[in-house]
Design an enzyme around this catalytic site. Structure first.
Site, PDB file in Angstrom:
ATOM      1  N   GLN A   1      72.641  -3.566 -22.376  1.00  0.00           N
ATOM      2  CA  GLN A   1      73.571  -2.910 -21.197  1.00  0.00           C
ATOM      3  C   GLN A   1      74.978  -2.759 -21.843  1.00  0.00           C
ATOM      4  O   GLN A   1      75.499  -3.224 -23.016  1.00  0.00           O
ATOM      5  CB  GLN A   1      73.735  -3.921 -19.945  1.00  0.00           C
ATOM      6  CG  GLN A   1      74.162  -5.290 -20.258  1.00  0.00           C
ATOM      7  CD  GLN A   1      74.078  -6.050 -19.049  1.00  0.00           C
ATOM      8  OE1 GLN A   1      75.007  -6.412 -18.456  1.00  0.00           O
ATOM      9  NE2 GLN A   1      72.844  -6.510 -18.691  1.00  0.00           N
TER      10      GLN A   1
ATOM     11  N   HIS B   1      79.305  -2.023 -20.062  1.00  0.00           N
ATOM     12  CA  HIS B   1      80.274  -1.818 -18.740  1.00  0.00           C
ATOM     13  C   HIS B   1      81.139  -0.938 -19.090  1.00  0.00           C
ATOM     14  O   HIS B   1      81.700  -0.643 -20.334  1.00  0.00           O
ATOM     15  CB  HIS B   1      80.787  -3.258 -18.385  1.00  0.00           C
ATOM     16  CG  HIS B   1      79.820  -4.435 -18.442  1.00  0.00           C
ATOM     17  ND1 HIS B   1      78.733  -4.461 -17.543  1.00  0.00           N
ATOM     18  CD2 HIS B   1      79.666  -5.407 -19.105  1.00  0.00           C
ATOM     19  CE1 HIS B   1      78.152  -5.621 -17.863  1.00  0.00           C
ATOM     20  NE2 HIS B   1      78.565  -6.235 -18.746  1.00  0.00           N
TER      21      HIS B   1
ATOM     22  N   GLU C   1      84.101  -9.099 -20.018  1.00  0.00           N
ATOM     23  CA  GLU C   1      83.582 -10.411 -19.631  1.00  0.00           C
ATOM     24  C   GLU C   1      83.708 -11.520 -20.765  1.00  0.00           C
ATOM     25  O   GLU C   1      83.629 -11.030 -21.936  1.00  0.00           O
ATOM     26  CB  GLU C   1      82.197 -10.226 -19.011  1.00  0.00           C
ATOM     27  CG  GLU C   1      81.093  -9.949 -20.199  1.00  0.00           C
ATOM     28  CD  GLU C   1      79.937  -9.485 -19.443  1.00  0.00           C
ATOM     29  OE1 GLU C   1      79.946  -8.952 -18.351  1.00  0.00           O
ATOM     30  OE2 GLU C   1      78.876  -9.726 -20.151  1.00  0.00           O
TER      31      GLU C   1
ATOM     32  N   HIS D   1      75.369  -4.813 -25.401  1.00  0.00           N
ATOM     33  CA  HIS D   1      74.982  -6.061 -25.613  1.00  0.00           C
ATOM     34  C   HIS D   1      73.780  -6.402 -24.883  1.00  0.00           C
ATOM     35  O   HIS D   1      73.473  -5.483 -23.970  1.00  0.00           O
ATOM     36  CB  HIS D   1      76.382  -7.110 -25.394  1.00  0.00           C
ATOM     37  CG  HIS D   1      76.617  -7.074 -24.008  1.00  0.00           C
ATOM     38  ND1 HIS D   1      77.531  -5.919 -23.353  1.00  0.00           N
ATOM     39  CD2 HIS D   1      76.339  -7.655 -22.935  1.00  0.00           C
ATOM     40  CE1 HIS D   1      77.384  -6.056 -22.150  1.00  0.00           C
ATOM     41  NE2 HIS D   1      76.878  -7.356 -21.698  1.00  0.00           N
TER      42      HIS D   1
ATOM     43  N   ARG E   1      72.557   0.436 -17.879  1.00  0.00           N
ATOM     44  CA  ARG E   1      71.467  -0.279 -18.653  1.00  0.00           C
ATOM     45  C   ARG E   1      70.848   1.092 -19.520  1.00  0.00           C
ATOM     46  O   ARG E   1      70.582   2.102 -19.169  1.00  0.00           O
ATOM     47  CB  ARG E   1      70.560  -0.912 -17.774  1.00  0.00           C
ATOM     48  CG  ARG E   1      71.200  -2.095 -16.840  1.00  0.00           C
ATOM     49  CD  ARG E   1      69.881  -2.497 -16.006  1.00  0.00           C
ATOM     50  NE  ARG E   1      70.649  -3.599 -15.225  1.00  0.00           N
ATOM     51  CZ  ARG E   1      71.225  -3.431 -14.002  1.00  0.00           C
ATOM     52  NH1 ARG E   1      71.169  -2.089 -13.527  1.00  0.00           N
ATOM     53  NH2 ARG E   1      71.623  -4.504 -13.230  1.00  0.00           N
TER      54      ARG E   1
END
Length: 412
Positions: free
Chosen positions: A97, A99, A134, A267, A286
């Site tokens: 996935q 972001h 993140e 990642h 994804r």
């Protein structure tokens, strides 16, 4: 300052022991426990306990944002908690996935809203208009794939597999060993027609088996990467994500080490337990290794194909408190690690600059502020509002470890 109860989420890749044992609950649990959410995300907000009543943290914030968030947080991020803290327990690999950036998230959210896709639809990519940088910090040994490896090393890996069917793809990347070549190879593999994938993938896996049977013959440089591809193929047979894993950096974090992932970074978390903090978003694109919705064209739109050496982060001691702060460029959050022993004597004190969440991951502590005192054990957490003052932490057990999540430069 009030006790905070996390929202427990169950996914197939979760662990039946890690979160249960962290929280002092019966182990193994009845179902896989994957994530403990400690935040005010509308998808699953944590709950604040006060005077015997339990309220959603989101409702608490909405009822009095000035008290709970403070002026600085509201000025920078509006009337919402800008970060989401989690404890993550991966027994099996998570999806491949990435972001979106802030701009991509705003555009994608508006596009799907205009198309009338329900916010809870499994086909939805953008559930909010926020980006999702993140940081993950290992509680146990933690394994991950993160970012595209240097193309020259990837060419060496693919050549070491000695698979004839790989020759044209090796030539593609060797002829253009840069982000353009990585984009071309990844796009080709992730969109391979089923007959082509069915011919290529078994040959690659056979090459992986042969490599592991004589790793010394190749210098053993890529044992971890090759073994990971074989393990992924067992869980996701016939998935193009197995091929894609061979293009990514294989990262191992020891307890206390961190990994920061910015927008566009491809990642997959593989195994282990960790504390994770992110911008308050649930936007995930994804590309494979999952039974969930996969949108390859949208993933390709947000991916960053520049190769990176993913730095493993160590906490840096903050001058004011001595706490270990993990350096990132994310303005929405900041995470600090506190290690205390009963022999440390005097309590650690600090004044919040905005909302904070205190999480205990081992040992036990006594947390006090100007108005109350709370006992905190492993797996427990505390909501600290911007209006709380003179927060003090005293270890009540040897080797007590806590994490403090706050906004930007608020922690420490």
């Amino acid at each position: 300052m009030r006790p905070l109860e996390g929202a427990l989420r169950s996914y197939a890749w979760g662990s039946r022991t890690a979160l249960a044992e962290l929280r002092g609950r019966p182990s193994p649990s009845a179902h896989p426990e994957a994530e403990l959410w400690l935040g005010a995300h509308p998808g699953d907000p944590a709950r604040v306990v006060e005077d015997g009543a339990v309220r959603s943290l989101r409702d608490v914030v909405d009822a009095d944002p000035a008290r709970e968030l403070g002026d600085r947080c509201i000025t920078d991020f509006g009337v919402r908690l800008p970060f989401l803290l989690k404890v993550l327990a991966a027994e099996e690999p998570l999806s491949l996935q990435a972001h979106p950036s802030a701009e991509q998230a705003r555009e994608g959210f508006a596009r799907e809203e205009a198309a009338g896709i329900p916010i809870d639809s499994p086909e939805r990519n953008y559930r909010d208009a926020s980006h999702k940088p993140e940081l993950v910090v290992a509680l146990t040994r933690f394994e991950a794939l993160a970012g595209f490896r240097d193309p020259h090393r990837t060419v060496r890996l693919l050549e070491a597999l000695d698979v004839r069917e790989l020759d044209p793809y090796v030539g593609l990347l060797a002829g253009q060993p840069d982000s353009g070549g990585l984009r071309a190879l990844f796009t080709t593999w992730i969109t391979l027609p089923s007959p082509s994938l069915s011919a290529l993938l078994p040959a690659v896996l056979d090459g992986c088996v042969t490599y592991l049977s004589d790793p010394d013959g190749h210098g053993a440089e890529f044992v971890a990467e090759v073994r990971t591809a074989l393990e992924l193929s067992e869980g996701y047979p016939g998935d193009a994500g197995v091929l894609a894993s061979l293009l990514l950096n294989r990262v191992t974090l020891e307890p206390g080490q961190g990994l920061f992932l910015d927008a566009g970074n491809l990642h997959a978390y593989l195994h282990g337990t960790a504390v994770e903090i992110m911008a308050n978003s649930d936007n995930v694109l994804r590309g494979g290794l999952t039974p969930k919705h996969v949108d390859v064209p949208e993933l390709l739109r947000v991916l960053d194909f520049d190769s990176v050496d993913v730095p493993v982060l160590a906490p840096v001691a903050a001058a004011e408190t001595g706490w270990g702060v993990y350096p990132t460029q994310a303005p929405e959050f900041r995470l600090a690690k506190i290690d205390l022993d009963t022999a440390d004597g005097a309590a650690t004190g600090f004044v919040p600059d905005g909302p904070q969440i205190l999480l205990c991951t081992s040992g036990a502590a006594k947390v006090t502020c100007a108005t109350r005192s709370l006992a905190l054990e492993s797996g427990g957490s505390v909501w600290i509002s911007a209006s709380d003052s003179d927060i003090r932490i005293q270890a009540c057990a040897e080797r007590t470890r806590l994490f403090v999540a706050g906004v930007g430069s608020a922690v420490g």
